[in-house]
Design an enzyme around this catalytic site. Structure first.
Site, short mmCIF file in Angstrom:
data_model
loop_
_atom_site.label_atom_id
_atom_site.label_comp_id
_atom_site.label_asym_id
_atom_site.label_seq_id
_atom_site.Cartn_x
_atom_site.Cartn_y
_atom_site.Cartn_z
N TYR A 146 36.36 35.38 45.87
CA TYR A 146 36.38 34.03 45.30
C TYR A 146 37.03 33.03 46.24
CZ TYR A 146 34.78 35.18 40.60
OH TYR A 146 34.03 35.54 39.52
N LYS A 195 36.48 50.24 45.14
CA LYS A 195 35.28 50.82 45.76
C LYS A 195 35.74 51.40 47.10
CE LYS A 195 30.80 51.55 45.85
NZ LYS A 195 30.14 52.48 44.91
N ASP A 227 31.75 51.46 40.07
CA ASP A 227 30.46 51.77 39.43
C ASP A 227 30.66 52.79 38.31
OD1 ASP A 227 31.14 53.54 41.46
OD2 ASP A 227 29.11 53.77 42.25
N ASP A 251 35.93 40.24 37.21
CA ASP A 251 35.04 39.26 36.57
C ASP A 251 33.93 40.00 35.83
OD1 ASP A 251 33.81 36.74 35.98
OD2 ASP A 251 32.36 37.16 37.59
N ASP A 255 33.67 41.06 31.46
CA ASP A 255 32.55 40.68 30.58
C ASP A 255 32.00 41.92 29.86
OD1 ASP A 255 32.68 38.01 31.25
OD2 ASP A 255 30.51 37.82 31.58
C1 IPM Z 1 35.55 33.79 34.32
C2 IPM Z 1 34.37 32.95 34.71
C3 IPM Z 1 34.73 32.23 36.00
C4 IPM Z 1 34.98 33.29 37.04
C5 IPM Z 1 33.65 31.24 36.47
C6 IPM Z 1 33.38 30.19 35.41
C7 IPM Z 1 34.01 30.60 37.78
O1 IPM Z 1 33.24 33.72 34.83
O2 IPM Z 1 36.64 33.22 34.08
O3 IPM Z 1 35.39 35.01 34.24
O4 IPM Z 1 34.04 33.82 37.64
O5 IPM Z 1 36.14 33.61 37.27
MG MG Z 2 33.48 35.74 34.27
#
Ligand code: IPM
Ligand code: MG
Length: 360
Positions: A146, A195, A227, A251, A255
């Site tokens: 990032y 990884k 993975d 990230d 999710d």
């Molecule tokens: C998160 C989001 C952010 C990230 C985006 C919006 C830049 O996906 O907070 O997980 O990738 O960190």
């Molecule tokens: Mg995210």
């Protein structure tokens, strides 16, 4: 106690869910005799519309001068919103990355919990979900891909793009320490995800995490390749306590972890620096398609406010009250549309805020 809080309503459903979080915080303040001192700042698309940039220096200073930051959500529809016609460094998300970096918020905590009352929403097979799960995703937030050097260029008539994944040992050590500290307050297990079979940055990660582990003899450390971790999260999520990982892996995995709970509208998060300061936000996005309809689920933001009381202000009793109110409202059968199931009472965003404030 006086609590100086900077709020970032942001975009999409952000303003609605922040309003409900303030409602619940105000109820807490009234009960315990605290004073909530809120200052709103603009970030993301809301800031672009007014200032032409997703975050101003003044907004960063306002946030820096508070004790904590409570955020709704930022961003819009990436295919239709004019914000996404701007260069990448002027888009809404750039504001979020900038505030993380400016305030040194290197430790991102994303709890993923299966609520008993919402077990039916879990997309996993019942024999897996029956075990329940309660994990803490600890994501490094200010390094790695990032924030590494990046460029797009042409070489011998061919377009090329480069992103760089860099970590130094200090960046790894400080997040590892936070991870082990948090594991000590939980089930005392850390799964460090990397990884290391391919990446140098992961091999350094593993080495430093092992060094830090020596100071925490009570904590069980295991390493897992990213993975495999993606598989294990759907195969056997109950095995995890703290998952410690770098920015990009975190990230993606966070999710996935939130999705397997089946109720992303319920999941809070905290981004912390070295001191007590933190930025607290729901794990979900700005959901522009349902903005302004009073149907968003404010609970993730309200639980983020509880995390804020716990981590930035050491107000554990107050935080417990908010979490207990959430449990009770679910037991009483109230649901926003995203977690609605048969036999329950569907309520909107505002009413959910009212019901929670009443239960404080
Ligand atoms: C998160 C989001 C952010 C990230 C985006 C919006 C830049 O996906 O907070 O997980 O990738 O960190
Ligand atoms: Mg995210």
């Amino acid at each position: 106690m006086e609590l100086k809080i900077t709020c970032i309503p942001g975009d999409g459903i952000g303003p609605e869910i922040i309003t409900e979080a303030k409602k619940v915080l105000d109820a807490v303040a009234k009960k315990y005799g605290h004073t909530m001192n809120y200052t709103d700042i603009l970030m993301g698309g809301a800031s672009i519309d007014v200032h032409g940039v997703p975050l101003t220096d003044e907004a960063i200073e306002t946030a820096r001068n508070a004790d904590a930051v409570l955020m709704g959500s930022i961003g819009g529809n990436t295919t239709t919103s004019p914000w996404y016609k701007l260069p990448p460094n002027l888009r809404p998300e750039a504001g979020l990355l900038a505030i993380r970096k400016a305030l040194n918020l290197f430790a991102n905590l994303r709890p993923a919990v299966l609520y008993e009352e919402l077990a039916g929403a879990c997309p996993l097979k019942e024999e897996i979900s029956a075990a329940g799960f309660d994990m803490m995703m600890m994501r490094e937030l200010t390094g790695g891909l990032y924030f590494g050097e990046r460029k797009t260029f042409e070489e011998n008539g061919v377009m090329k793009a480069v992103d760089t994944l860099t970590y130094d040992e200090n960046e790894i050590r400080r997040i590892a320490i936070k991870g082990f500290d948090i594991a000590m307050k939980r089930k005392k297990k850390v799964t460090s995800v990397d990884k290391a079979n391919v990446l140098d940055s992961s091999r350094l990660w593993r080495k430093i995490v092992e060094e830090v582990a020596k100071d925490y003899p009570e904590v069980t450390l295991e390493h897992m390749l990213v993975d495999n971790c993606a598989m294990q999260l759907v195969k056997d999520p109950a095995q995890f306590d703290v998952i410690l990982t770098e920015n990009m892996f975190g990230d993606i995995l966070s999710d996935e972890a939130s999705m397997v709970t089946g109720s992303i509208g319920m999941l809070a998060s905290a981004s912390l620096n070295d001191s007590k300061f933190g930025l607290y936000e729901p794990s979900h996005g700005s959901a522009p398609d349902i903005a302004g309809k009073d149907i968003a689920n404010p609970i993730a933001t309200i639980l983020s406010a509880a995390m804020m009381l716990r981590y930035s202000f050491d107000l554990d009793q107050e935080a417990d009250d908010i979490e207990a109110a959430v449990k009770r409202v679910l037991q009483d059968g109230y649901r926003t549309v995203d977690i609605m199931s048969e036999g329950c009472t569907q309520v909107g965003c505002k009413q959910m805020g009212d019901l929670l404030a009443e239960r404080i």
